[in-house]
Every structure is written in C-alpha cells, then in structure tokens.
Design an enzyme around this catalytic site. Structure first.
Site, PDB file in Angstrom:
ATOM      1  CE  LYS A  11      -3.812  -2.344   2.382  1.00 28.23           C
ATOM      2  NZ  LYS A  11      -4.842  -2.224   3.438  1.00 28.23           N
ATOM      3  CE1 TYR A  51      -9.280  -3.130   0.348  1.00 31.02           C
ATOM      4  CE2 TYR A  51      -8.415  -1.173  -0.740  1.00 31.02           C
ATOM      5  CZ  TYR A  51      -8.220  -2.316   0.029  1.00 31.02           C
ATOM      6  OH  TYR A  51      -6.954  -2.632   0.476  1.00 31.02           O
ATOM      7  CG  ASN A 114      -3.578  -2.563   6.863  1.00 31.78           C
ATOM      8  OD1 ASN A 114      -3.488  -2.127   5.716  1.00 31.78           O
ATOM      9  ND2 ASN A 114      -4.502  -3.430   7.225  1.00 31.78           N
ATOM     10  CG  HIS A 117      -5.345  -6.319   0.043  1.00 31.25           C
ATOM     11  ND1 HIS A 117      -6.513  -6.374   0.780  1.00 31.25           N
ATOM     12  CD2 HIS A 117      -5.512  -7.186  -0.997  1.00 31.25           C
ATOM     13  CE1 HIS A 117      -7.345  -7.229   0.194  1.00 31.25           C
ATOM     14  NE2 HIS A 117      -6.759  -7.728  -0.881  1.00 31.25           N
ATOM     15  CD  GLU A 128      -8.668  -9.458  -3.277  1.00 35.25           C
ATOM     16  OE1 GLU A 128      -9.490  -9.183  -2.401  1.00 35.25           O
ATOM     17  OE2 GLU A 128      -7.466  -9.681  -3.030  1.00 35.25           O
TER      18      GLU A 128
HETATM   19  P1  CMP Z   1      -7.324  -4.726   3.734  1.00 31.40           P
HETATM   20  O1  CMP Z   1      -6.882  -6.108   4.058  1.00 31.40           O
HETATM   21  O2  CMP Z   1      -6.669  -4.056   2.594  1.00 31.40           O
HETATM   22  O3  CMP Z   1      -8.895  -4.750   3.467  1.00 31.40           O
HETATM   23  C1  CMP Z   1      -9.752  -3.713   3.857  1.00 31.40           C
HETATM   24  C2  CMP Z   1      -9.054  -2.625   4.548  1.00 31.40           C
HETATM   25  O4  CMP Z   1      -9.877  -1.729   5.255  1.00 31.40           O
HETATM   26  C3  CMP Z   1      -8.155  -3.186   5.609  1.00 31.40           C
HETATM   27  O5  CMP Z   1      -7.067  -3.836   5.016  1.00 31.40           O
HETATM   28  C4  CMP Z   1      -7.830  -1.972   6.444  1.00 31.40           C
HETATM   29  O6  CMP Z   1      -6.711  -1.267   5.949  1.00 31.40           O
HETATM   30  C5  CMP Z   1      -9.069  -1.140   6.236  1.00 31.40           C
HETATM   31  N1  CMP Z   1      -9.795  -1.054   7.504  1.00 31.40           N
HETATM   32  C6  CMP Z   1     -10.368  -2.070   8.170  1.00 31.40           C
HETATM   33  N2  CMP Z   1     -10.931  -1.597   9.298  1.00 31.40           N
HETATM   34  C7  CMP Z   1     -10.688  -0.280   9.343  1.00 31.40           C
HETATM   35  C8  CMP Z   1     -11.007   0.750  10.256  1.00 31.40           C
HETATM   36  N3  CMP Z   1     -11.696   0.502  11.373  1.00 31.40           N
HETATM   37  N4  CMP Z   1     -10.593   1.998   9.970  1.00 31.40           N
HETATM   38  C9  CMP Z   1      -9.898   2.248   8.833  1.00 31.40           C
HETATM   39  N5  CMP Z   1      -9.570   1.315   7.923  1.00 31.40           N
HETATM   40  C10 CMP Z   1      -9.962   0.062   8.185  1.00 31.40           C
END
Ligand code: CMP
Length: 142
Positions: A11, A51, A114, A117, A128
């Site tokens: 990311k 998403y 984070n 993904h 995906e």
């Molecule tokens: P990802 O695995 O990319 O899939 C969905 C994403 O939504 C997840 O990683 C997080 O980065 C994001 N996400 C999930 N929960 C939250 C939250 N409470 N606040 C902000 N982002 C979130």
C-alpha cells in the site's frame, strides 16, 4: 498442500517508507514468490472498485483516499497454501494485534495504514488477480 496464487498489494505507506524490497524479501523467505508485479497509482474509481465489498463501511472514504494517495505495488504471489501463508506473513489487520516479526507489526502505522493487502480466500484471490492482471496471462484457457 497445494500450490496457490494470491493477490498482494504493498500500500502507499509501504511505498513511502521505502520498504518494498524488504517486504518482497520477507515473502520470498516464506516461500511466496512473485509471478506478476506492477507499480500503479490507483484512480479513485479503481480503488473504489477493488474495495467495493466495503462500500457501506464507515471507513470506506478514508480507505479509498489512502489507497489513492500514492503508488502501490500489486503482485501475484505463488507458493504452497499461498492465501493462508500470505495472511500469516502479513499479520493481523490491526498492527497492534499483529504477531512480532510480521510485515504489519514491523511497518504498519495503524489499522487504516497497514502496509499490505492480501486476499482472504482462494475465491477472492482469483477475483482480485483478475481485477489487476490480464486473464490471458493468468487464466489461459478460461
Ligand atoms: P485490507 O486487508 O486491505 O482490506 C480492507 C481494509 O480496510 C483493511 O485492510 C484496512 O486497511 C481497512 N480497515 C479495516 N478496518 C478499518 C477501520 N476501522 N478503519 C480504517 N480502515 C480500516
């Protein structure tokens, strides 16, 4: 155990922190090897489409804004049990809950930023991968 493929995204925060190489090395040390890779700056439409399953979530706008902030690296990773292995190497979605040594424990800022993904099931991995890579190359004969 079966050889699988899964989709991984480094990311914008991972790209900004200059840890692309370290993350890919960690995947390869865990038996996950890239068989497709491209760097792309997602448009709003591309991030929203990827998403779409989260579009009713309160964090959707924040997620799309973050994912379009800068370039990402999209990869197809291949290896034994690649979907589960990738999730293990990434660590929990919330880095505060991620096991020591996992990518998110090492590099993530918070649950939103984070770093990586990974597909959550073989079915979603196929969807995906199709979203970012051509059917001709990855699903010949389909
Ligand atoms: P990802 O695995 O990319 O899939 C969905 C994403 O939504 C997840 O990683 C997080 O980065 C994001 N996400 C999930 N929960 C939250 C939250 N409470 N606040 C902000 N982002 C979130």
């Amino acid at each position: 155990m079966a050889i699988e493929r899964t989709l991984s995204i480094i990311k914008p925060d991972g790209v900004e922190k200059n840890v692309i190489g370290k993350i890919i090395a960690q995947f390869q040390e865990s038996g996950l090897n890239p068989v497709g890779m491209r760097m792309v700056h997602l448009s709003q439409q591309e991030a929203e489409g990827f998403y779409a399953v989260h579009k009713e979530r309160p964090f959707f706008g924040e997620l799309v804004e973050f994912m379009t902030r800068g370039p990402v690296v999209v990869m197809v990773l291949e290896g034994e049990d690649a979907v589960a292995k990738n999730r293990e190497v990434m660590g929990a979605t919330n880095p505060d809950e991620a096991d020591e040594g996992t990518i998110r424990a090492l590099y993530a800022t918070d649950i939103g930023e984070n770093t990586v993904h990974g597909s959550d099931s073989p079915e979603n991995a196929e969807k995906e991968i199709r979203y970012f890579f051509s059917d001709v190359q990855y699903f010949p004969g389909n």
